[in-house]
Design a protein around this motif. Structure first.
Motif: not given
Length: 425
Positions: A289-298
């Motif tokens: 989770g430290e390098q988890g990437v939120y692919l922002d679909d907003r």
């Protein structure tokens, strides 16, 4: 594509040294770019980077990139293979992955979905088999598709359709398939016509028999090659839980396959468009989770505006407070044009960096010819400044030096590899 320059390449060093390339300056204005190179592996970028450089308008950047032709290149973590090297090879196949590795991508992506028997496999979408594989040409498997092939009826304005999902078939059946270039012909009246839908700016020269990959097989391949990994947990196209397989089970199983393969979490960047997946990894697998990437679909929301923070929910600070450290929007969200028609960071980009978020972006070289349509969706915020193929490098330069991205996905990662080496990231 053609070039008068020959580009030689080498690979990067596990000592994680910052690249010097053709530029010996210690400070190239890259801000907080955190990308590494490996000087132990020889790579090959081929003619495309020089082809793009030749199209650029005269500038200091063009001169700098031109001078790097023929120089030794190194694999670089800044260069991320999007589905492998999907411009020329069928995405998420062994061949596509190898092309990305050979061209210097330091990080390679497997989009993760699951089969009927819950095996994890590499596909961009759970239901893309009709357009990315030969499933329709195998009658016993085509019969299992959620939506069987239906021919076009052009007289009545009906387009050809088919939908085949990994969850329609078992892992053993999945392994019977071969990958092809993504595409379909909506005017098709036969399966053969439907499958022949490759975009004219791609090629079928290398798509004869793409080797599909399980997620575990991709891990083995990437680990052996010494590259880092960025799996994307794809949204399920079936109701979850699926036969008792919950979303949390799905997210955990993806991470568990790295643990089983003894892959250091520092070499993995798990991604998801679902913010709850990222939060799950942060809470339950913190090393990953430290390098988890939120692919922002907003950007998909009707009122979203990268220049207006009031349209972003959650806010950048809220994301950071939830433990998110890396955010990944598409290219166009990070840039805009100033009054002189120059590419500059968007308010979104400024706010993300201000909140302490690192940024990855996608996807370079997925737009076809920039002279035809000014880059389409991926360049929509800077359309008025796009008029030649070399503008890919102009955009890349702003993303690197002004926005401060830590990595860029590309369908032909050799281009990003060349740039990263040349400017001295």
């Amino acid at each position: 594509m053609k070039s008068e320059n020959k580009l030689a390449l080498i690979a990067m060093s596990l000592g994680l040294l910052f690249i010097s390339g053709c530029n010996d300056d210690d400070d190239n204005g890259q801000g907080e770019v955190d990308a590494k190179l490996d000087k132990t592996v020889v790579v090959s970028v081929g003619p495309r980077p020089s082809y793009l450089v030749e199209q650029m308008q005269d500038s200091e950047l063009k001169n700098q990139l031109t001078q790097c032709a023929g120089e030794t290149m190194y694999r670089h973590d800044f260069s991320i293979g999007h589905r492998g090297a999907a411009m020329q090879f069928p995405e998420h196949t062994k061949e596509s992955y190898q092309a990305a590795i050979d061209s210097g991508a330091g990080v390679v992506e497997c989009d993760v979905t699951f089969t009927q028997d819950k095996a994890l496999v590499c596909r961009h979408s759970q239901c893309d088999l009709a357009t990315t594989t030969n499933i329709l040409a195998i009658p016993e498997l085509a019969a299992k598709c959620s939506v069987p092939f239906s021919p076009a009826d052009l007289v009545n304005g009906v387009m050809a359709t088919a939908q085949c999902c990994t969850s329609d078939i078992t892992l053993a059946e999945f392994k019977m398939l071969e990958g092809k270039m993504d595409g379909a012909n909506p005017n098709a009246t036969t399966v053969e016509e439907f499958m022949a839908g490759t975009a004219n700016w791609r090629t079928d020269l290398y798509s004869g028999s793409g080797t599909l990959m399980t997620h575990a097989a991709s891990i083995t391949m990437f680990k052996a090659a010494g590259v880092k990994m960025t799996p994307e947990l794809k949204s399920a196209s079936v109701a979850m839980p699926f036969d008792g397989f919950s979303q949390q089970d799905y997210a955990q199983k993806m991470v568990d396959e790295y643990v089983a393969a003894d892959v250091d979490a520092a070499n993995v960047y798990p991604q998801s468009f679902n913010l709850e997946d990222v939060k799950y990894w942060i809470a339950n697998s913190p090393d990953f989770g430290e390098q988890g990437v939120y692919l922002d679909d907003r950007y998909d929301l009707a009122d979203f505006d990268p220049q207006n923070s009031a349209t972003w929910s959650p806010t950048m600070d809220e994301l950071a407070n939830d433990g998110v450290k890396i955010i990944a929007p598409p290219l166009w969200v990070l840039v805009t044009l100033d009054t002189d028609n120059q590419i500059v960071p968007s308010e979104y980009a400024v706010a993300a960096k201000g909140a302490g978020l690192n940024i990855i972006t996608w996807t370079l070289e997925r737009s076809g010819l920039l002279t035809q349509g000014a880059g389409g969706w991926y360049y929509q915020s800077i359309t008025d400044a796009v008029d030649n193929e070399g503008d890919a490098f102009e955009l890349l330069d702003v993303l690197t030096k002004d926005v401060g991205v830590m990595g860029v996905f590309s369908d032909w990662p050799a281009t990003v590899t060349y740039y990263a080496n040349c400017v001295g990231i």
